[in-house]
Write an enzyme that holds these catalytic residues in place. Sequence first.
Site, PDB file in Angstrom:
ATOM      1  N   ARG A   1       0.991  -0.923  -0.185  1.00 19.35           N
ATOM      2  CA  ARG A   1      -0.093  -0.109  -0.101  1.00 19.35           C
ATOM      3  C   ARG A   1       0.532   1.405  -0.337  1.00 19.35           C
ATOM      4  NH1 ARG A   1      -5.472  -1.981   0.746  1.00 19.35           N
ATOM      5  NH2 ARG A   1      -5.867  -3.566   1.655  1.00 19.35           N
TER       6      ARG A   1
ATOM      7  N   GLY B   1      -7.660  -1.110  -6.688  1.00 15.89           N
ATOM      8  CA  GLY B   1      -8.214  -0.779  -6.802  1.00 15.89           C
ATOM      9  C   GLY B   1      -8.131   0.474  -6.427  1.00 15.89           C
TER      10      GLY B   1
ATOM     11  N   GLY C   1      -7.834   3.166  -4.912  1.00 15.42           N
ATOM     12  CA  GLY C   1      -6.977   4.200  -4.894  1.00 15.42           C
ATOM     13  C   GLY C   1      -6.201   3.971  -6.308  1.00 15.42           C
TER      14      GLY C   1
ATOM     15  N   ILE D   1     -12.052  -6.799  -3.736  1.00 16.86           N
ATOM     16  CA  ILE D   1     -13.330  -7.699  -2.971  1.00 16.86           C
ATOM     17  C   ILE D   1     -14.938  -7.134  -2.393  1.00 16.86           C
ATOM     18  CG2 ILE D   1     -11.746  -7.664  -0.686  1.00 16.86           C
ATOM     19  CD1 ILE D   1     -11.928 -11.254  -1.040  1.00 16.86           C
ATOM     20  N   ASP D   2     -14.038  -6.000  -2.404  1.00 17.81           N
ATOM     21  CA  ASP D   2     -15.828  -5.466  -1.843  1.00 17.81           C
ATOM     22  C   ASP D   2     -16.428  -5.501  -2.766  1.00 17.81           C
ATOM     23  OD1 ASP D   2     -14.595  -5.620   1.136  1.00 17.81           O
ATOM     24  OD2 ASP D   2     -13.963  -3.759   0.957  1.00 17.81           O
TER      25      ASP D   2
ATOM     26  N   MET E   1     -15.892  -9.163   4.907  1.00 19.73           N
ATOM     27  CA  MET E   1     -15.246  -7.951   4.298  1.00 19.73           C
ATOM     28  C   MET E   1     -16.093  -6.696   4.106  1.00 19.73           C
ATOM     29  SD  MET E   1     -12.160 -10.223   2.637  1.00 19.73           S
ATOM     30  CE  MET E   1     -13.456 -11.073   2.583  1.00 19.73           C
TER      31      MET E   1
ATOM     32  N   ARG F   1      -9.619 -14.070   1.199  1.00 17.82           N
ATOM     33  CA  ARG F   1      -8.271 -13.219   0.536  1.00 17.82           C
ATOM     34  C   ARG F   1      -7.352 -13.809   0.201  1.00 17.82           C
ATOM     35  NH1 ARG F   1      -6.607  -7.726   2.785  1.00 17.82           N
ATOM     36  NH2 ARG F   1      -4.763  -8.814   2.968  1.00 17.82           N
TER      37      ARG F   1
END
Length: 526
Positions: A164, A189, A191, A219-220, A263, A379
């Site tokens: 990240r 994702g 970001g 994944i969300d 999640m 995950r």
Amino acid sequence: MGSSSISKPKVIKGSAGYVLEDVPHLSDYISDLPTYSNPLQDNPAYSVVKQYFVHVDDSVPQKIIAHKDSPRGLHFRRAGPRQRVYFEADAVQAAIVTCGGLCPGLNTVIRELVCGLFHMYGVKKILGINGGYKGFYAHNTITLTPKTVNDIHKRGGTILGSSRGGHDTTKIVDSIQDRGINQVYIIGGDGTQRGAYRIYEEIRKRGLKVAVVGIPKTIDNDIPVIDKSFGFDTAVEEAQRAINAAHVEAESIENGIGVVKLMGRYSGFIAMYATLASRDVDCCLIPESPFYLEGPGGLFEFAERRLRENGHMVIVIAEGAGQELVSESMQSMDKQDASGNKLLQDVGLWISQKMKEHFTKQKTLAINLKYIDPTYMIRAVPSNASDNVYCTLLAQSAVHGAMAGYTGFTSGLVNGRQTYIPFNRITEGQNKVVITDRMWARLLCSTNQPSFLISKGITEDKKEETDFCSFVKHRSYKIVYRPYASLFFLVGVDDAEKAGGSCSATGCDQVPPQYSSPLNQLSVGA
């Protein structure tokens, strides 16, 4: 040659209200680019295809439901191979990077990007950037070939590693330029896609012939515009294992409660779909639908009623649900991780403890509660068959787009069709569960849970026991109480109601409850 300002969105308008949100092309800022015949026309695998190439005017509508007089609406460019390409195979130096958290299917996307470049277009020079964005300027790379990626789809995680943060646009583009990279595939994702957008803008500013392509990963399932993100189906499927375990634990003991945290930082799609698929869940709590614990209509009251009825219950809660309640005693709402995401408290542990404290204090029922958090197990698994197919389509569509000279776009599924979506559309917001939609109504019908959409103050209205609606405003919606159903429902507030008009909730037109259809009471599905 290059442009010093931020590029403007490409919008093409046609007749009958047709609007195409087009994606950038290398020819937009580099003139006189040579083109070449697409090698797919000589590829044996495509010899049976009746139409090799996507027509230049093909597009996909964002909304497929329309009325007879509706305008044609917003469209995105259809993905697929083009008749002319802007790169020769020998001149391509491609790079692939994965960023952010893990997700089922990452290795499948990497594999299909490599195999697509190699087998469809003859590209031999493909680099894997190790460790996320910072790998560009840390000089961490591995050479990728079809042989090295052959079996990676059977493994979870990413062979390239991830991280990240670490986004330094200037350093990244300097590295891309120094290494002679001219195609960059960025998997991540919202970001990560924002970072990809900045990379594209810097590359355009320098006038470099480099295609920047995003593959959305979350994944969300919270990335807007696209139908779904890869890994979501696998996550829902794996969540069933945790829910089933919680159900077995709960029903095997007197007054058993199974709590499963799934999640869903800002969006409750995994929790909602896993609940619908399971049929063993009694209550589903998501970030989009506020809830409260104590008092009439609260979670504690519902849990006690369900335990008395069934002897056990299962609660599924998304990680982002109820954070405003947790923050009352745990001050961390303003902290963020390296990607800029809000750090969340463990709402699963918190709600488990609160339920234990409540029933211990009330001394009405002696509960046995089991808490399960399968987050990292979900995950880390490989993608299932459905996601493997989807990853293949995403990766191959991305390769076709880059070879055709498109840049600054994300490959995504819109209404069942592969499309190219401008970065700015992917990064402008988040996809969330619409709690006034039919899908949430289906869940409420499945679990028979109350909506919990009410402030503590409105509970006083229950004492009136009238046959008509009493309501309060909650944000941009109205919370409507049905005295005869002992439930609260959320309905939209229109301008007339804001001005003091009557309640327009479905089934609430001053008709006594005994004459109202049960379906009319489900305002959330209207």
